[in-house]
Design an enzyme around this catalytic site. Structure first.
Site, PDB file in Angstrom:
ATOM      1  N   ARG A  33       0.858  -1.202   0.000  1.00  0.00           N
ATOM      2  CA  ARG A  33       0.000   0.000   0.000  1.00  0.00           C
ATOM      3  C   ARG A  33       0.889   1.245   0.000  1.00  0.00           C
ATOM      4  O   ARG A  33       2.099   1.158   0.158  1.00  0.00           O
ATOM      5  CB  ARG A  33      -0.911  -0.014   1.231  1.00  0.00           C
ATOM      6  CG  ARG A  33      -0.107  -0.239   2.506  1.00  0.00           C
ATOM      7  CD  ARG A  33      -0.577   0.472   3.705  1.00  0.00           C
ATOM      8  NE  ARG A  33      -0.536   1.909   3.576  1.00  0.00           N
ATOM      9  CZ  ARG A  33       0.580   2.652   3.711  1.00  0.00           C
ATOM     10  NH1 ARG A  33       1.767   2.119   3.935  1.00  0.00           N
ATOM     11  NH2 ARG A  33       0.508   3.961   3.604  1.00  0.00           N
ATOM     12  N   GLY A  34       0.233   2.420  -0.146  1.00  0.00           N
ATOM     13  CA  GLY A  34       0.988   3.665  -0.235  1.00  0.00           C
ATOM     14  C   GLY A  34       1.273   3.934  -1.708  1.00  0.00           C
ATOM     15  O   GLY A  34       1.685   3.025  -2.446  1.00  0.00           O
ATOM     16  N   ALA A  35       1.025   5.175  -2.138  1.00  0.00           N
ATOM     17  CA  ALA A  35       1.036   5.475  -3.574  1.00  0.00           C
ATOM     18  C   ALA A  35       2.329   5.060  -4.296  1.00  0.00           C
ATOM     19  O   ALA A  35       2.268   4.324  -5.294  1.00  0.00           O
ATOM     20  CB  ALA A  35       0.709   6.952  -3.787  1.00  0.00           C
ATOM     21  N   ARG A  52      -7.105  -0.613  -7.111  1.00  0.00           N
ATOM     22  CA  ARG A  52      -7.264   0.576  -6.271  1.00  0.00           C
ATOM     23  C   ARG A  52      -7.318   1.792  -7.191  1.00  0.00           C
ATOM     24  O   ARG A  52      -6.303   2.144  -7.811  1.00  0.00           O
ATOM     25  CB  ARG A  52      -6.108   0.690  -5.259  1.00  0.00           C
ATOM     26  CG  ARG A  52      -6.073  -0.504  -4.291  1.00  0.00           C
ATOM     27  CD  ARG A  52      -5.342  -0.190  -3.017  1.00  0.00           C
ATOM     28  NE  ARG A  52      -6.108   0.684  -2.141  1.00  0.00           N
ATOM     29  CZ  ARG A  52      -5.578   1.309  -1.091  1.00  0.00           C
ATOM     30  NH1 ARG A  52      -4.295   1.199  -0.813  1.00  0.00           N
ATOM     31  NH2 ARG A  52      -6.338   2.068  -0.317  1.00  0.00           N
ATOM     32  N   GLN A  59      -3.024   2.907   9.657  1.00  0.00           N
ATOM     33  CA  GLN A  59      -1.686   2.995   9.065  1.00  0.00           C
ATOM     34  C   GLN A  59      -0.767   3.875   9.909  1.00  0.00           C
ATOM     35  O   GLN A  59       0.451   3.691   9.923  1.00  0.00           O
ATOM     36  CB  GLN A  59      -1.768   3.572   7.642  1.00  0.00           C
ATOM     37  CG  GLN A  59      -2.394   2.651   6.607  1.00  0.00           C
ATOM     38  CD  GLN A  59      -3.885   2.844   6.487  1.00  0.00           C
ATOM     39  OE1 GLN A  59      -4.554   3.268   7.432  1.00  0.00           O
ATOM     40  NE2 GLN A  59      -4.429   2.539   5.329  1.00  0.00           N
ATOM     41  N   ASP A 114      -1.932  10.679  -2.706  1.00  0.00           N
ATOM     42  CA  ASP A 114      -2.225   9.569  -3.615  1.00  0.00           C
ATOM     43  C   ASP A 114      -2.464  10.041  -5.039  1.00  0.00           C
ATOM     44  O   ASP A 114      -2.321   9.273  -5.988  1.00  0.00           O
ATOM     45  CB  ASP A 114      -3.449   8.791  -3.116  1.00  0.00           C
ATOM     46  CG  ASP A 114      -3.064   8.011  -1.873  1.00  0.00           C
ATOM     47  OD1 ASP A 114      -3.175   8.569  -0.770  1.00  0.00           O
ATOM     48  OD2 ASP A 114      -2.600   6.868  -2.025  1.00  0.00           O
ATOM     49  N   ASN A 174      -5.607  12.270  -0.510  1.00  0.00           N
ATOM     50  CA  ASN A 174      -4.784  11.491   0.427  1.00  0.00           C
ATOM     51  C   ASN A 174      -5.729  10.775   1.386  1.00  0.00           C
ATOM     52  O   ASN A 174      -6.961  10.916   1.295  1.00  0.00           O
ATOM     53  CB  ASN A 174      -3.806  12.414   1.164  1.00  0.00           C
ATOM     54  CG  ASN A 174      -2.748  11.636   1.928  1.00  0.00           C
ATOM     55  OD1 ASN A 174      -2.127  10.716   1.377  1.00  0.00           O
ATOM     56  ND2 ASN A 174      -2.530  11.949   3.185  1.00  0.00           N
TER      57      ASN A 174
HETATM   58  O1  MRU Z   1      -4.868   3.201   1.784  1.00  0.00           O
HETATM   59  P1  MRU Z   1      -3.390   3.450   1.817  1.00  0.00           P
HETATM   60  O2  MRU Z   1      -2.739   2.951   3.058  1.00  0.00           O
HETATM   61  O3  MRU Z   1      -2.711   2.939   0.567  1.00  0.00           O
HETATM   62  O4  MRU Z   1      -3.259   5.030   1.806  1.00  0.00           O
HETATM   63  C1  MRU Z   1      -1.980   5.599   1.776  1.00  0.00           C
HETATM   64  C2  MRU Z   1      -1.984   7.069   1.893  1.00  0.00           C
HETATM   65  O5  MRU Z   1      -3.002   7.716   1.914  1.00  0.00           O
HETATM   66  C3  MRU Z   1      -0.639   7.730   1.893  1.00  0.00           C
HETATM   67  O6  MRU Z   1      -0.674   8.914   2.644  1.00  0.00           O
HETATM   68  C4  MRU Z   1      -0.259   8.083   0.435  1.00  0.00           C
HETATM   69  O7  MRU Z   1      -0.317   6.940  -0.354  1.00  0.00           O
HETATM   70  C5  MRU Z   1       1.085   8.695   0.336  1.00  0.00           C
HETATM   71  S1  MRU Z   1       2.346   7.506   0.595  1.00  0.00           S
HETATM   72  C6  MRU Z   1       3.842   8.207   0.294  1.00  0.00           C
END
Ligand code: MRU
Length: 353
Positions: A52-54, A95, A200, A241, A250
């Site tokens: 997970r995470g962009a 996603r 998270q 994101d 985000n």
């Molecule tokens: O649902 P997630 O855990 O994938 O969401 C992640 C976020 O919202 C982060 O803040 C975003 O991806 C930035 S990560 C560098």
């Protein structure tokens, strides 16, 4: 397998043509590596937020295409490309909000589309996926170096969700800025919002920062406003994101922090690589992922809400750009007016479109 000391979230294993990653759903209790050998496994891991995470999703998308290419048994180039294209569509749909996923997929697809043979396409796909991963570390380090200048020598920074090493290949975006500031000798304390419902912040951000010896305090999301009013927060920094022409997408709750920060005169910063920019679109065109009711209504076996209650579980929200004081990127710190900053940034590095 990966070297856990370096906290490398995701990697391509050349010998087996598979993806090794840290399963983030097990943290902070266990830090375990998993292997994806099929695109279906990878799609499942992404949907479950094991990856997970962009930026990490961008790498996963690129590696997913390499995986599909490595596994395809088609010998005709046309049928091979169709095979890989179907895998790409499956991954793209996992996603919808984090634009990096499609960015990583498209980057490898563009490379193999001009290959002269199936074998060449397989080699090129693996090389490009690896390049996407390697570049991510470089990008985060550059972004951190630009962003650390925004942090005073002694400060308390509030962050939401996890925009750290786990959300990227390593180092991180928002947490990368914090890591760079600490590395520069600054005294930085972090307030990590727990980030309901999937935590998270408490599970991942706190784990990462403690591991690095960075001072971190966990708070419920709902106490951020009060801490700001009490003067306990000097600035807010979060990841992103997707950044459209008018908003930053985000983790849900980010908008609330931006509004509250503006009310209290506290700077609100976003840290994101150019691969998160989607300047051909505006907020209203973006699909915001809605997740299963069980994430809110249950905690493991424990029921947190009565059967039959309506649940609305958006994974992300959008913060209008007029609430964002600066966006830290790998080419520098962008400031309002963003239309002009985006135009200049686009000239330098080809921010999409
Ligand atoms: O649902 P997630 O855990 O994938 O969401 C992640 C976020 O919202 C982060 O803040 C975003 O991806 C930035 S990560 C560098």
């Amino acid at each position: 397998m990966l070297e856990l000391d370096d906290l490398c979230t995701i990697a391509w294993e050349e010998e087996t043509g598979s993806i090794i990653y840290i399963d983030q759903t097990l943290l902070p209790g266990r830090c375990e590596q998993m292997r994806c050998t099929t695109v279906e496994d990878l799609a499942r891991a992404i949907r479950r937020l094991e990856i997970r995470g962009a930026p990490a999703l961008g790498i996963a998308g690129a590696m997913g295409v390499a995986l599909a290419a490595a596994r395809s048994t088609e010998r005709s180039l046309d049928r091979f490309l169709a095979d890989v294209g179907r895998a790409a569509d499956l991954l793209r749909g996992t996603r919808p909000t984090a634009v990096n996923l499609a960015w990583g997929i498209d980057r490898v697809i563009r490379k193999i589309a001009v290959a002269a043979s199936v074998d060449e396409a397989k080699t090129v796909a693996a090389a490009e996926a690896k390049a996407v991963a390697d570049e991510d570390e470089l990008v985060c380090r550059r972004l951190g170096a630009f962003g650390e200048g925004l942090l005073p020598d002694d400060c308390t920074v509030l962050t939401h969700c996890n925009a750290g090493a786990l959300a990227c290949r390593c180092w991180g975006t928002a947490l990368g800025v914090i890591r760079s500031a600490v590395a520069a000798g600054k005294n930085v304390r972090v307030i990590a919002c727990e980030t309901r419902p999937l935590n998270q912040g408490s599970r991942l951000t706190c784990w990462e920062l403690l591991r690095d010896g960075i001072d971190v305090t966990l708070i419920p999301d709902s106490s951020a406003a009060y801490l700001m009013r009490k003067g306990r927060v000097d600035l807010v920094i979060v990841g992103a994101d997707r950044i459209t022409r008018d908003a930053v997408f985000n983790k849900v709750g980010t908008y609330m922090h931006a509004v509250t920060a503006r009310h209290h005169g506290i700077p609100f910063y976003v840290a994101a690589p150019l691969s998160t920019f989607d300047l051909s679109r505006v907020e209203s065109e973006i699909v915001v992922e809605e997740r299963d009711r069980s994430e809110l209504a249950c905690s493991g076996d424990r029921q947190l809400a009565p059967d039959g209650v309506n649940v609305l579980n958006y994974a992300f929200d959008a913060t209008p750009l007029d609430l964002v004081d600066a966006i830290v990127t790998e080419i520098g710190v962008l400031r309002p007016p963003y239309a002009e900053s985006f135009r200049l940034a686009g000239r330098r590095e080809g921010v999409r479109p």
